[in-house]
Design a protein around this motif. Structure first.
Motif, mmCIF file in Angstrom:
data_model
loop_
_atom_site.group_PDB
_atom_site.id
_atom_site.type_symbol
_atom_site.label_atom_id
_atom_site.label_comp_id
_atom_site.label_asym_id
_atom_site.label_seq_id
_atom_site.Cartn_x
_atom_site.Cartn_y
_atom_site.Cartn_z
ATOM 1 N N ASP A 95 60.315 15.481 38.941
ATOM 2 C CA ASP A 95 60.148 14.664 40.135
ATOM 3 C C ASP A 95 59.108 15.211 41.095
ATOM 4 O OD1 ASP A 95 61.935 12.749 39.373
ATOM 5 O OD2 ASP A 95 63.634 13.600 40.462
ATOM 6 N N ASN A 96 58.610 16.415 40.831
ATOM 7 C CA ASN A 96 57.593 17.007 41.695
ATOM 8 C C ASN A 96 56.280 17.036 40.944
ATOM 9 O OD1 ASN A 96 59.055 18.282 44.240
ATOM 10 N ND2 ASN A 96 60.388 18.552 42.474
ATOM 11 N N PRO A 97 55.406 16.064 41.188
ATOM 12 C CA PRO A 97 54.144 16.004 40.438
ATOM 13 C C PRO A 97 53.288 17.228 40.701
ATOM 14 C CG PRO A 97 54.089 14.503 42.302
ATOM 15 C CD PRO A 97 55.491 15.015 42.212
ATOM 16 N N MET A 98 52.235 17.351 39.872
ATOM 17 C CA MET A 98 51.406 18.551 39.880
ATOM 18 C C MET A 98 50.602 18.628 41.169
ATOM 19 S SD MET A 98 50.882 21.197 38.146
ATOM 20 C CE MET A 98 49.767 22.567 38.024
ATOM 21 N N THR A 99 51.176 19.196 42.203
ATOM 22 C CA THR A 99 50.474 19.425 43.461
ATOM 23 C C THR A 99 50.474 20.916 43.744
ATOM 24 O OG1 THR A 99 52.532 19.088 44.688
ATOM 25 C CG2 THR A 99 51.081 17.181 44.413
ATOM 26 N N THR A 100 49.348 21.413 44.188
ATOM 27 C CA THR A 100 49.205 22.833 44.481
ATOM 28 C C THR A 100 48.812 23.009 45.934
ATOM 29 O OG1 THR A 100 46.896 22.776 43.774
ATOM 30 C CG2 THR A 100 48.539 23.391 42.114
ATOM 31 N N PRO A 101 49.051 24.178 46.500
ATOM 32 C CA PRO A 101 48.637 24.409 47.896
ATOM 33 C C PRO A 101 47.125 24.316 48.050
ATOM 34 C CG PRO A 101 50.192 26.086 47.142
ATOM 35 C CD PRO A 101 49.788 25.298 45.932
ATOM 36 N N ASP A 102 46.674 24.070 49.281
ATOM 37 C CA ASP A 102 45.248 24.024 49.560
ATOM 38 C C ASP A 102 44.614 25.378 49.295
ATOM 39 O OD1 ASP A 102 45.578 21.423 50.380
ATOM 40 O OD2 ASP A 102 45.852 21.965 52.499
ATOM 41 N N LEU A 103 43.370 25.337 48.865
ATOM 42 C CA LEU A 103 42.644 26.567 48.558
ATOM 43 C C LEU A 103 42.231 27.254 49.856
ATOM 44 C CD1 LEU A 103 41.495 28.328 46.287
ATOM 45 C CD2 LEU A 103 39.384 27.011 46.436
ATOM 46 N N ARG A 104 42.882 28.354 50.159
ATOM 47 C CA ARG A 104 42.599 29.099 51.374
ATOM 48 C C ARG A 104 42.561 30.593 51.061
ATOM 49 N NH1 ARG A 104 46.631 26.147 55.800
ATOM 50 N NH2 ARG A 104 45.808 24.011 55.501
ATOM 51 N N LYS A 105 42.071 31.354 52.031
ATOM 52 C CA LYS A 105 42.037 32.800 51.870
ATOM 53 C C LYS A 105 43.463 33.357 51.921
ATOM 54 C CE LYS A 105 37.476 33.420 53.983
ATOM 55 N NZ LYS A 105 36.720 34.076 55.087
ATOM 56 N N ASP A 106 43.690 34.359 51.110
ATOM 57 C CA ASP A 106 45.003 34.992 51.124
ATOM 58 C C ASP A 106 45.103 35.938 52.316
ATOM 59 O OD1 ASP A 106 44.476 37.978 50.162
ATOM 60 O OD2 ASP A 106 43.216 36.644 48.937
ATOM 61 N N PRO A 107 46.313 36.350 52.697
ATOM 62 C CA PRO A 107 46.471 37.219 53.876
ATOM 63 C C PRO A 107 45.764 38.556 53.774
ATOM 64 C CG PRO A 107 48.564 36.212 53.265
ATOM 65 C CD PRO A 107 47.606 35.895 52.171
ATOM 66 N N PHE A 108 45.445 39.024 52.569
ATOM 67 C CA PHE A 108 44.791 40.317 52.408
ATOM 68 C C PHE A 108 43.285 40.191 52.197
ATOM 69 C CE2 PHE A 108 49.049 40.766 50.262
ATOM 70 C CZ PHE A 108 49.669 41.404 51.331
ATOM 71 N N TYR A 109 42.726 39.011 52.437
ATOM 72 C CA TYR A 109 41.338 38.744 52.058
ATOM 73 C C TYR A 109 40.365 39.686 52.770
ATOM 74 C CZ TYR A 109 37.109 36.114 50.997
ATOM 75 O OH TYR A 109 35.871 35.746 50.552
ATOM 76 N N ASP A 110 40.544 39.935 54.058
ATOM 77 C CA ASP A 110 39.622 40.754 54.852
ATOM 78 C C ASP A 110 40.056 42.208 54.965
ATOM 79 O OD1 ASP A 110 37.949 38.568 55.388
ATOM 80 O OD2 ASP A 110 39.251 37.917 57.032
ATOM 81 N N GLU A 111 41.070 42.585 54.227
ATOM 82 C CA GLU A 111 41.576 43.942 54.305
ATOM 83 C C GLU A 111 40.933 44.830 53.239
ATOM 84 O OE1 GLU A 111 43.538 45.078 56.557
ATOM 85 O OE2 GLU A 111 44.181 43.201 57.520
ATOM 86 N N VAL A 112 40.379 45.962 53.691
ATOM 87 C CA VAL A 112 39.845 46.931 52.730
ATOM 88 C C VAL A 112 40.984 47.679 52.057
ATOM 89 C CG1 VAL A 112 38.367 48.946 52.432
ATOM 90 C CG2 VAL A 112 37.720 47.147 54.056
ATOM 91 N N ASP A 113 41.882 48.198 52.866
ATOM 92 C CA ASP A 113 43.097 48.824 52.368
ATOM 93 C C ASP A 113 44.255 47.873 52.628
ATOM 94 O OD1 ASP A 113 41.770 51.162 51.631
ATOM 95 O OD2 ASP A 113 41.923 51.974 53.658
ATOM 96 N N VAL A 114 44.789 47.324 51.548
ATOM 97 C CA VAL A 114 45.842 46.311 51.687
ATOM 98 C C VAL A 114 47.083 46.952 52.304
ATOM 99 C CG1 VAL A 114 47.320 44.697 50.455
ATOM 100 C CG2 VAL A 114 44.962 45.044 49.715
ATOM 101 N N PRO A 115 47.575 46.435 53.417
ATOM 102 C CA PRO A 115 48.803 46.996 54.019
ATOM 103 C C PRO A 115 50.033 46.569 53.222
ATOM 104 C CG PRO A 115 48.045 45.108 55.291
ATOM 105 C CD PRO A 115 47.016 45.334 54.227
ATOM 106 N N LEU A 116 50.682 47.531 52.633
ATOM 107 C CA LEU A 116 51.875 47.265 51.849
ATOM 108 C C LEU A 116 53.096 47.554 52.713
ATOM 109 C CD1 LEU A 116 50.702 48.949 48.527
ATOM 110 C CD2 LEU A 116 50.512 46.547 49.203
ATOM 111 N N LEU A 117 53.774 46.503 53.139
ATOM 112 C CA LEU A 117 54.837 46.638 54.116
ATOM 113 C C LEU A 117 56.208 46.698 53.447
ATOM 114 C CD1 LEU A 117 53.560 44.112 56.806
ATOM 115 C CD2 LEU A 117 53.056 46.554 56.576
ATOM 116 N N TYR A 118 57.103 47.423 54.076
ATOM 117 C CA TYR A 118 58.493 47.567 53.630
ATOM 118 C C TYR A 118 59.410 47.291 54.819
ATOM 119 C CZ TYR A 118 56.725 50.011 49.461
ATOM 120 O OH TYR A 118 56.092 50.341 48.300
#
Length: 450
Positions: free
Chosen positions: A327-350
């Motif tokens: 019942d959910n046709p093939m729809t995908t999210p809009d193509l956007r930058k991911d939250p880590f796109y501008d990060e040199v060192d990816v912040p890995l949070l806990y």
């Protein structure tokens, strides 16, 4: 479904497995308590009769019988019979679980390849999912009493929504004089699902023949897995196999009722302590009879034991999940930058609680080894001393060792980048001695060893 106890054993403690001993549902205690009580009752009756009701002559005869059986009890190879049969049954149980059928892949393929948000595209996807699940319903209905009680007749399948009335009429129309006695028409819904993919391709809802072939392959895989389940039910293990195991275990403990009795010789107890309760025999009974119960439960996991497969729950899960995907046709999210796109060192949070727990990251077991080298210079790379190229150079060097003007045979051309820094050869003393003694020695080929 098998009783889940993973939460209790997430962390290893000295008492981890002891906590599992107090579970009742699906436990060894629930499986063997009745047999254990019967065994102890008969053991106690024979013990009381021997000590109180028999005369001296009868006691001597009974003691001889006890010694006879006790010495020959090991003639029954119980450990071998049980161990081999448990391995066979566990492998069979694992295969059944792997092929029991989860419909997610069929739904994902239908959602991916049958494109469109129109009503007809949705009907195509839903019908394919329903027909695939109908195959599982028909098979489980003939194998599992849980499903048989849920769908006692074909009309109840229609009432539950897995078939339409016209589909049931078409399904029943396949009865002929050739297949009416067989009664296995599980292939019909699978054929309907494959035909739906063909129609969807003709109507343009599947973009290419390759996508259609991929969709059909996934449906065939689903049908094949269900057929494996059906075949395992149709052809069980040979009857003599479980009969042999059942006889071995029960006869072993039937003899043990007499063989493990505490006897008296010359008015003295043979053992040091007069044990009125057979402690070790009781433990042995729990272990071996429990092993037999494991076989009994796993031999046919489509029954109604605590650890059998929940076929009705699996049917509900598959039809719900399949239709929800359809019942959910093939729809995908809009193509956007991911939250880590501008990060040199990816912040890995806990979370605050887990941020202090150390992590042991992936690395090879020998990746941190640091080898010591002679001196501080670079590492010299060279061919192996026993390579064919080295042997030819050695022979050339020995034949011209008196010629001082000849160039060093071990030097390499400067054009050879791989061997540019190679200037020495490592040789075993034993190899050189053999070379000096045997003047007719020739370098071995690649097929020879030395």
């Amino acid at each position: 479904m098998t009783i889940n106890y993973h939460k209790e054993i997430m962390t290893s403690h000295p008492w981890t497995f002891f906590l599992l001993l107090f579970k009742w549902k699906g436990s060894i205690w629930k499986a063997v308590y009745m047999e254990t009580i019967i065994f102890l009752i008969f053991y106690g009756i024979i013990s009381v009769i021997y000590k109180t009701a028999l005369g001296e002559s009868s006691q001597r005869t009974f003691e001889a019988v006890v010694r006879y059986f006790d010495k020959r009890l090991s003639y029954i190879p119980l450990e071998f019979v049980l161990g081999f049969f448990v391995t066979t049954v566990v492998n069979r149980w694992t295969k059944l679980y792997q092929t029991i059928g989860f419909i997610d892949n069929v739904g994902l393929m239908a959602n991916c390849y049958i494109r469109g948000a129109t009503e007809k595209a949705r009907i195509y996807r839903r019908n394919i999912m329903r027909y695939c699940e109908l195959v599982q319903v028909l098979v489980f209905r003939d194998m599992s009493m849980r499903t048989r009680r849920r769908f006692p007749t074909m009309e109840t399948i229609v009432a539950a929504g897995f078939m339409n009335k016209h589909e049931l009429e078409l399904y029943n129309s396949y009865d002929t004089k050739y297949n009416s006695k067989l009664g296995t028409k599980y292939w019909i819904p699978a054929n309907w699902a494959l035909c739906m993919t063909y129609k969807a391709r003709k109507d343009g809802y599947i973009e290419s023949d390759y996508f259609k072939a991929q969709m059909e392959a996934e449906i065939r895989t689903w049908r094949t897995n269900i057929e494996w389940v059906c075949n395992y039910d149709w052809v069980p293990l040979p009857l003599m196999y479980p009969q042999l195991v059942c006889l071995a275990v029960n006869l072993y403990f039937l003899v043990s009722i007499v063989a493990r009795q505490l006897v008296v010789e010359k008015h003295k107890i043979v053992d040091e302590v007069d044990v009125y309760f057979p402690v070790m025999t009781f433990l042995q009974f729990i272990f071996y009879m429990g092993w037999l119960k494991v076989i009994d439960v796993m031999l046919n996991p489509f029954g109604e034991d605590d650890d059998d497969f929940e076929t009705n729950a699996l049917i509900d899960r598959n039809i719900t999940m399949g239709l929800m995907i359809a019942d959910n046709p093939m729809t995908t999210p809009d193509l956007r930058k991911d939250p880590f796109y501008d990060e040199v060192d990816v912040p890995l949070l806990y979370s605050e609680e887990s941020s202090h727990v150390p992590n042991h990251h992936y690395h090879g077991s020998a990746s941190e080894v640091r080898l010591e080298h002679r001196g501080s210079g670079p590492v010299t790379m060279m061919p192996h001393s026993q390579s064919a190229a080295n042997l030819k150079r050695i022979m050339s060097f020995k034949s011209s060792e008196d010629d001082e003007e000849k160039t060093n045979p071990f030097s390499m051309s400067h054009d050879d980048a791989r061997m540019r820094n190679w200037r020495e050869v490592s040789l075993d003393s034993s190899f050189l001695s053999d070379l000096n003694e045997n003047k007719e020695w020739k370098p071995p080929t690649s097929q020879q060893k030395f």
